[in-house]
Write an enzyme that holds these catalytic residues in place. Sequence first.
Site: not given
Ligand code: PNS
Length: 167
Positions: A18, A42, A91, A129
Amino acid sequence: MEKIAIYPGSFDPVTNGHIDIIERGLLIFDRIIVTILENPAKSLLFSLEERVDLLSESLKHLPNVEIDSYYGLLVDYARMRNAHAILRGMRAVSDFEYEFQMALMNRKLERDIQTVFLMTGLRWIFTSSSIIKEAARFGGDIESMVPEIVRKKLEEKFNVKINNRNG
Ligand code: PNS
């Protein structure tokens, strides 16, 4: 006009992968807002407060980086913060489908916000992670993959000693 990007994620916990993306992002954007958002898929190890603390400590050497959290849609948050870009790291090919889907959904929800992908450094290509938590749970050597403060916190959480088996 200041170029602001949101770097969203679960950050459970923040990894060197990150940090690498944030450092690369700062070569393109004037300011990066690192935002912890809810990923319903998650289950989390660290509380929101712990994740904010780990991010703050790990990123304190970087200028023009802010840490925040938000409950709701990423695009709503980006609009609220006047950001026109969402920054994500890519990645291996395995990331592609999920990232592609999310970027297209975000574009459908808000046309004016662009998702920008940066390739992670080769050193971090296998760092995630989830895999770090799995190895750390049983004392696996994840020392080179996370900031020192994260290693300590993982030791505390799992009540293990993380061994450096190669050094
Ligand atoms: O580190 P991650 O878990 O891959 O991040 C995913 C994250 C938190 C960026 C994604 O789940 C997110 O944007 N969550 C907020 C809700 C949202 O806007 N989702 C995307 C469109 S449905």
